[in-house]
Design a protein around this motif. Sequence first.
Motif, PDB file in Angstrom:
ATOM      1  N   TYR A  42       0.816  -1.196   0.000  1.00 52.46           N
ATOM      2  CA  TYR A  42       0.000   0.000   0.000  1.00 52.46           C
ATOM      3  C   TYR A  42       0.864   1.266   0.000  1.00 52.46           C
ATOM      4  N   ASP A  43       0.271   2.355  -0.476  1.00 48.85           N
ATOM      5  CA  ASP A  43       0.792   3.696  -0.229  1.00 48.85           C
ATOM      6  C   ASP A  43       0.108   4.215   1.031  1.00 48.85           C
ATOM      7  N   VAL A  44       0.808   5.021   1.814  1.00 47.28           N
ATOM      8  CA  VAL A  44       0.200   5.606   3.002  1.00 47.28           C
ATOM      9  C   VAL A  44       0.410   7.114   3.013  1.00 47.28           C
ATOM     10  N   VAL A  45      -0.614   7.802   3.467  1.00 53.05           N
ATOM     11  CA  VAL A  45      -0.533   9.241   3.721  1.00 53.05           C
ATOM     12  C   VAL A  45      -0.832   9.397   5.206  1.00 53.05           C
ATOM     13  N   ILE A  46       0.158   9.843   5.964  1.00 56.29           N
ATOM     14  CA  ILE A  46       0.079   9.784   7.421  1.00 56.29           C
ATOM     15  C   ILE A  46       0.122  11.184   8.024  1.00 56.29           C
ATOM     16  N   SER A  47      -0.600  11.358   9.116  1.00 54.86           N
ATOM     17  CA  SER A  47      -0.706  12.675   9.743  1.00 54.86           C
ATOM     18  C   SER A  47      -0.655  12.532  11.251  1.00 54.86           C
ATOM     19  N   ASN A  48      -0.407  13.668  11.892  1.00 51.42           N
ATOM     20  CA  ASN A  48      -0.525  13.745  13.350  1.00 51.42           C
ATOM     21  C   ASN A  48      -1.099  15.105  13.711  1.00 51.42           C
ATOM     22  N   THR A  54       6.634  17.594  11.254  1.00 51.51           N
ATOM     23  CA  THR A  54       7.167  16.832  12.385  1.00 51.51           C
ATOM     24  C   THR A  54       7.295  15.338  12.065  1.00 51.51           C
ATOM     25  N   LEU A  55       6.869  14.931  10.883  1.00 49.12           N
ATOM     26  CA  LEU A  55       6.897  13.522  10.499  1.00 49.12           C
ATOM     27  C   LEU A  55       7.996  13.211   9.485  1.00 49.12           C
ATOM     28  N   SER A  56       8.921  14.126   9.303  1.00 50.35           N
ATOM     29  CA  SER A  56       9.945  13.944   8.267  1.00 50.35           C
ATOM     30  C   SER A  56      10.806  12.717   8.521  1.00 50.35           C
ATOM     31  N   ASP A  57      11.176  12.481   9.763  1.00 48.56           N
ATOM     32  CA  ASP A  57      12.016  11.309  10.059  1.00 48.56           C
ATOM     33  C   ASP A  57      11.254  10.010   9.799  1.00 48.56           C
ATOM     34  N   LEU A  58       9.997   9.958  10.227  1.00 49.34           N
ATOM     35  CA  LEU A  58       9.201   8.760  10.013  1.00 49.34           C
ATOM     36  C   LEU A  58       9.006   8.495   8.525  1.00 49.34           C
ATOM     37  N   VAL A  59       8.673   9.526   7.776  1.00 51.26           N
ATOM     38  CA  VAL A  59       8.440   9.350   6.341  1.00 51.26           C
ATOM     39  C   VAL A  59       9.723   8.938   5.629  1.00 51.26           C
ATOM     40  N   ALA A  60      10.851   9.486   6.061  1.00 51.58           N
ATOM     41  CA  ALA A  60      12.129   9.081   5.470  1.00 51.58           C
ATOM     42  C   ALA A  60      12.390   7.603   5.721  1.00 51.58           C
ATOM     43  N   GLU A  61      12.054   7.145   6.928  1.00 54.51           N
ATOM     44  CA  GLU A  61      12.226   5.728   7.239  1.00 54.51           C
ATOM     45  C   GLU A  61      11.276   4.863   6.422  1.00 54.51           C
ATOM     46  N   LEU A  62      10.021   5.293   6.282  1.00 55.79           N
ATOM     47  CA  LEU A  62       9.020   4.507   5.571  1.00 55.79           C
ATOM     48  C   LEU A  62       9.307   4.407   4.078  1.00 55.79           C
ATOM     49  N   PRO A  64       9.533   5.794  -0.128  1.00 54.17           N
ATOM     50  CA  PRO A  64       8.798   6.551  -1.147  1.00 54.17           C
ATOM     51  C   PRO A  64       7.304   6.278  -1.200  1.00 54.17           C
ATOM     52  N   LYS A  65       6.827   5.235  -0.554  1.00 49.88           N
ATOM     53  CA  LYS A  65       5.395   4.957  -0.562  1.00 49.88           C
ATOM     54  C   LYS A  65       4.652   5.684   0.563  1.00 49.88           C
ATOM     55  N   ALA A  66       5.373   6.527   1.313  1.00 46.18           N
ATOM     56  CA  ALA A  66       4.764   7.269   2.417  1.00 46.18           C
ATOM     57  C   ALA A  66       4.848   8.762   2.173  1.00 46.18           C
ATOM     58  N   THR A  67       3.796   9.468   2.583  1.00 49.04           N
ATOM     59  CA  THR A  67       3.733  10.921   2.483  1.00 49.04           C
ATOM     60  C   THR A  67       3.172  11.469   3.786  1.00 49.04           C
ATOM     61  N   ALA A  68       3.741  12.559   4.267  1.00 48.77           N
ATOM     62  CA  ALA A  68       3.210  13.251   5.444  1.00 48.77           C
ATOM     63  C   ALA A  68       2.195  14.293   5.003  1.00 48.77           C
ATOM     64  N   ALA A  69       1.176  14.496   5.821  1.00 55.77           N
ATOM     65  CA  ALA A  69       0.103  15.413   5.463  1.00 55.77           C
ATOM     66  C   ALA A  69      -0.598  15.894   6.717  1.00 55.77           C
TER      67      ALA A  69
END
Length: 228
Positions: A42-48, A54-62, A64-69
């Motif tokens: 899956y692709d994920v678009v994740i938020s807090n 504030t999610l740059s580290d998490l998205v970098a770990e996840l 290219p299939k992850a985007t912060a929003a």
Amino acid sequence: MPTSARTKARREAVRLRMTTIGIIGAGFIGSQVARAAITAGYDVVISNSRGPETLSDLVAELGPKATAATSKEAGAAGDFVVVTVPLKAYEAVPVEELAGKIVIDTNNYYFERDGHIAALDEGKDTVSEMLQRHLPTSRVAKGFNHIKADDITTDGKPAGTPDRRALATSSDFDDASALVEKLYDEIGFDTVNVGPLKDSWRVERDQPAYVIAQTKQELIDNLAKATR
């Protein structure tokens, strides 16, 4: 077409239509669901609640299939949405962006964190029914609420494994339950359907099925032991 074949075809149709998951809440459960979902394709678009920056580290770990929003953006982007915020914050979940979508609710009631809610204390309501009323045009299903976060990415096993762990779901909508079952299977878990949201208390805090590793039959047995 036999019933089992129809069920399989329906689940596959659901899967083909839904390839992006919006995740509202990037804590322990949300981040682990993201990891498992990406592994499953899956692709994920994740938020807090603090903002996508504030999610740059998490998205970098996840990867290219992850985007912060933002939460609204994640809700709008997801073909379906996972809501994993503290119960006390559930009314901040965007409504319009989730309209018409299946929403997986991971929440549990902790009065120490959320404050006392009389209807829950008295067994007159459930956490997921509260979210369903907040999202009247969405289709809410319970999921991922009775498993430790780390286990989401470590306990999954291939279908057919004799001691495969099982997780529960609950919904007032058949397609919502079917989607959760499909997602569970893809990341390595069997499913037990508890029934409608009014019965979802059977798999919540302090019940026999809560946060223990159990097979499908063990989960069925533990659900039967639940007392309110």
